[in-house]
Design an enzyme around this catalytic site. Structure first.
Site, PDB file in Angstrom:
ATOM      1  N   GLU A  23       0.813  -1.217   0.000  1.00 16.47           N
ATOM      2  CA  GLU A  23       0.000   0.000   0.000  1.00 16.47           C
ATOM      3  C   GLU A  23       0.849   1.271   0.000  1.00 16.47           C
ATOM      4  OE1 GLU A  23      -2.593  -0.590   3.390  1.00 16.47           O
ATOM      5  OE2 GLU A  23      -4.099  -1.542   2.143  1.00 16.47           O
ATOM      6  N   GLU A  27      -6.758  -7.637  -1.359  1.00 16.45           N
ATOM      7  CA  GLU A  27      -7.457  -7.600  -0.077  1.00 16.45           C
ATOM      8  C   GLU A  27      -8.943  -7.354  -0.290  1.00 16.45           C
ATOM      9  OE1 GLU A  27      -5.802  -5.064   2.912  1.00 16.45           O
ATOM     10  OE2 GLU A  27      -3.762  -5.876   2.695  1.00 16.45           O
TER      11      GLU A  27
END
Length: 856
Positions: A209, A283
């Site tokens: 991320e 995710e």
């Protein structure tokens, strides 16, 4: 019938076998020609090659399961449930601070150290027929302490000439993080764990991320991403890697050869930033984490299934549940701040490994998507087609290869009104397949497509339709009879107690005691390895005489909390219910009546990941007013503690602060002078709780004072047996805040703080219910959409791994030694061990069997 042909057949069947429910634990991972098997990718999907010329596109259906969040004894049953639920891969993270807790002196990370044995974890996944996706980091997030980065790296920031060192192109950071990543790859290669060597690992991730926060670092962030690309290329060459690398949430500058992927509740609109990359979802947030003082979020299976099916319909080739099994934050490793000990996450498999109702609904989704995947990947990605069905417009994604029977279809109804159900007849469907115009709806042989759902048609067969709003249940998720829910153990008859010394050690030879003008960072005092630090002013400048009646002390920037003692008696604490309207001078019962406190909550000091509802834990300021006595002068001791450590955001690591972060002031209260002065001069030391020796314990009542160790031999439930397939929990009703140990093993932090809830946030369901109570709530999901346990402690039952109860203790047979450190005072009269026979949600109700059965 040549051997090569046999191998190709076995390889083609491997994925299907891995998904088929079976009691066999035999490996179904395909056999490969060593050194020649590989996983590649193109714009459509990931491609598996067996080294004998056979290539196959596969829909990767993965689930996150982090090995430190369950004991090794639990791993096989979790893997088996994943495979039986229709998954073909497990995703896990490598926690740098677990494998290198201290700075390596030329050595490698301890990747096979019990109980965090990466090799054993991956080998067991392979044995159960699962592939593996390994996300190396060096940063992982994961609500894990400091995002997985070891605290000893904090020294880098002090040598970087005022610039950020962590997660930038800082030379020292790049060298040390590269060393760690290389060591992990070297280990996977040496242990034959990579796909090309017959192992289960089919995909690797570098960083995590980073695109979310890259702009905060400016050019240093851009150069760091470029460096990561160079690192991947170097590792590919050095180890002849033949599996893909991914970077999630890296939309703008993902290096060549690395696949950018999506994280979130929904990713159907996501498109990879490179045209040669497949569409992946690293995710799929199956629920959300819980902080102390918050209700537990729950995501309905219907919403999750809709999101995944729509993603696959729009070209998705790989998805991974975050989490599929959440587990427990072991060894106080939770991030946050303020994440509870359970990391249940409302995942399909709950903290105890039980299959939630959503498990069965998502299992049906997985098998439907698998049946449709061959035709889906064979065809080119189609353009969406709008189907007018009555007053509604639905979207058709039709994957069909001309000249063949290969066909799969997805019909998406994204309406959000409960009444917006679309109706499609079989006759209409046949006309669609023939590219003919649809007539009016026919009354017979029709299918309903509810709002916020996707209908999947493997082989484009109207009679094989699966819809994501279908509710699938299984009687196997519960046991029948009076023991369906939980069985309580007996209450222990005798507790013994031992007092923990209050304050900084007095020994002048104690090297842990540090002197400074202002309070130091708790994380520096503990090296990031403990929850607590003691702080004491070396002296308070109190005048002589009787004209000063009171002294007011203000401690500023407290993170996460502080308990204030005067002359070794607890007088004030910041451990309140947060956001409850408390702001003013209040009595602190059951603390000393001549002391009052004022507590103010401020926005968090640190950069951190926050949902729109916000974390409840930020910096606080505590003011304590003490009436002076001519007979004695006050000695002040402050115990600062943490409830988790920051794990997200730009500069989160450099700015990680705990303790009394903004110092303290003192005011003398009399008729003439109320001015405040800073308190200069402190003694402080990290506090590392250690169970006292047996000789220091003595009999005590159930009422436990602050900073008291209490211990008992707690009877195990009457039906306890070593081979039990269910779990066990420690009920701590009546206790307040502290640490728990069972048979000498650390179970985790406990904190009996009621969850705060505003009705405007969303639907709050009874704590005994799961997300299925919110199935009828449709539309975009957020963490506060469906909440459990409002007004009750965020967690009051704490998981005990079965292997802990099987270990030896000083207690008689069929008893477990429970030791608790209570920080602010509690009551042990209701502490007990329970069997958990139908999962996390029910046991958090902590209601006796007869009460539950009477309601059914």
């Amino acid at each position: 019938f040549h051997m090569a042909t046999l191998v190709r057949v076995l390889f083609a069947l491997g994925l299907f076998c891995a998904c088929a429910p079976s009691s066999s634990a035999a490996s179904t991972t395909p056999r490969l020609k060593r050194g020649l098997g590989r996983v590649s990718f193109d714009a459509r999907s990931f491609v598996f090659e067996d080294g004998f010329g056979h290539r196959e596109r596969k829909l990767i259906r993965a689930g996150s399961f982090h090995y430190p969040r369950a004991s090794p004894e639990e791993w096989p049953s979790i893997f088996r449930a994943m495979r039986q639920g229709g998954l073909n891969a497990v995703e896990t993270l490598i926690m740098w601070n677990v494998h290198s807790p201290t700075k390596p002196d030329g050595g490698e990370p301890q990747l096979d150290r019990h109980p965090y044995n990466v090799t054993l974890f991956l080998e067991q996944a392979k044995k159960e027929g699962l592939y593996a996706i390994v996300r190396i980091g060096p940063y992982i997030c994961a609500e894990w302490e400091l995002g997985g980065i070891p605290w000893w790296l904090h020294d880098l920031e002090k040598t970087s000439h005022g610039m950020s060192a962590i997660r930038t192109n800082d030379t020292t950071w790049e060298k040390l993080s590269d060393t760690f990543v290389t060591a992990v790859i070297r280990h996977l290669h040496a242990k034959d764990l990579l796909f090309s060597e017959g192992g289960p690992v089919i995909m690797l991730q570098i960083e995590n991320e980073y695109g979310n926060i890259e702009s905060s670092y400016g050019e240093a962030g851009v150069r760091y991403v470029q460096h990561l690309g160079s690192t991947v290329n170097r590792l590919n060459r050095a180890f002849s890697l033949r599996i893909p690398w991914i970077m999630c949430q890296q939309p703008n500058d993902v290096p060549s050869g690395i696949v950018n992927t999506c994280n979130g509740f929904y990713c159907d609109e996501f498109e990879p930033s490179r045209s040669d990359s497949p569409k992946g979802w690293t995710e799929v947030w199956s629920g959300w984490f819980t902080a102390w003082g918050q209700p537990r979020p729950a995501r309905p299976a219907r919403d999750t299934a809709f999101a995944i099916a729509r993603f696959v319909a729009n070209g998705g080739s790989f998805f991974n549940y975050y989490m599929y099994y959440g587990g427990t934050n072991t060894m106080g490793r939770s991030g946050g701040p303020g994440i509870i000990t359970s990391y249940d996450y409302d995942a399909p498999l709950d903290e105890y490994g039980f299959k939630r109702p959503k498990y069965y609904s998502l299992k049906a989704l997985h098998f439907s998507l698998e049946r449709a995947s061959h035709a889906t990947f064979k065809a080119s990605r189609p353009q969406p087609r709008t189907l007018p069905l009555g007053s509604l417009n639905v979207t058709l994604m039709l994957y069909r290869t001309e000249g063949t029977d290969s066909c799969a279809a997805y019909i998406i109804n994204a309406a959000t009104k409960p009444s917006d159900t679309a109706i499609l007849s079989k006759a209409q469907w046949n006309r669609i397949l023939q590219n003919e115009s649809m007539n009016q709806i026919e009354t017979e042989d029709v299918m309903a497509i509810p709002p916020w759902s996707v209908t999947v048609l493997p082989d484009c067969d109207f009679d094989k339709a699966y819809n994501t709003a279908d509710r699938v249940s299984s009687s196997a998720s519960k046991l029948s009879g009076d023991d369906t829910f939980i069985t309580h153990s007996a209450i222990p008859t005798r507790w013994v107690c031992s007092n923990e010394p209050i304050g900084v050690p007095n020994s002048t030879k104690d090297s842990s005691v540090v002197h400074s003008d202002s309070p130091l960072n708790l994380l520096d005092l503990t090296r990031g390895t403990a929850d607590y630090a003691w702080y004491e002013p070396t002296s308070l400048p109190l005048p002589h005489g009787n004209n000063v009646t009171s002294v007011r002390l203000t401690f500023d920037g407290i993170l996460d909390y502080a308990n204030v003692f005067v002359n070794e008696s607890l007088v004030a604490t910041t451990l309140h219910a947060i956001n409850s309207g408390i702001d003013g001078t209040i009595p602190v019962s059951p603390l000393r009546p001549h002391v009052s406190q004022k507590l103010s909550i401020f926005p968090p000091l640190r950069m951190q990941k926050r949902d729109e509802a916000g974390y409840p834990w930020g910096a606080s300021s505590l003011t304590v007013t003490i009436k002076l006595s001519p007979a004695s002068r006050p000695n002040v001791q402050v115990l600062a503690g943490r409830l988790g450590t920051s794990n997200y955001g730009p500069y989160y690591f450099e700015n990680a602060l705990m303790g009394i972060t903004r110092g303290a002031t003192m005011s003398l209260l009399d008729a003439k002078n109320t001015s405040s002065v800073p308190i200069v001069g402190w003694r402080q030391a990290g506090f590392f709780p250690k169970i006292p020796p047996q000789s220091s314990f003595s009999s005590c009542t159930s009422h436990v004072a602050a900073m008291t160790w209490t211990k008992a031999c707690v009877p195990l439930p009457p039906t306890y047996r070593v081979s039990a397939s269910y779990g066990f929990g420690l009920v701590l009703s009546g206790m307040r805040k502290g640490q728990a140990f069972v048979n000498g093993r650390y179970i985790g932090r406990f904190f009996l703080l009621n969850a705060q809830y505003a009705p405007s946030q969303g639907t709050c369901v009874a704590s005994c219910q799961g997300a299925e109570a919110c199935e009828d709530r449709i539309g975009s999901f957020q963490p506060w959409t469906c909440l459990k346990g409002c007004g009750e402690p965020s967690q009051k039952v704490y998981k005990i791994p079965a292997d802990v109860l099987n270990s030896s203790s000083s207690c008689d047979v069929h008893h477990a030694e429970v030791v608790l450190l209570e920080e602010i005072g509690g009551d042990t009269s209701d502490v007990r061990i329970v069997e958990v026979k139908s999962g996390f949600d029910m046991v958090q109700c902590d209601r006796k069997v007869s009460e539950v059965v009477d309601e059914m």
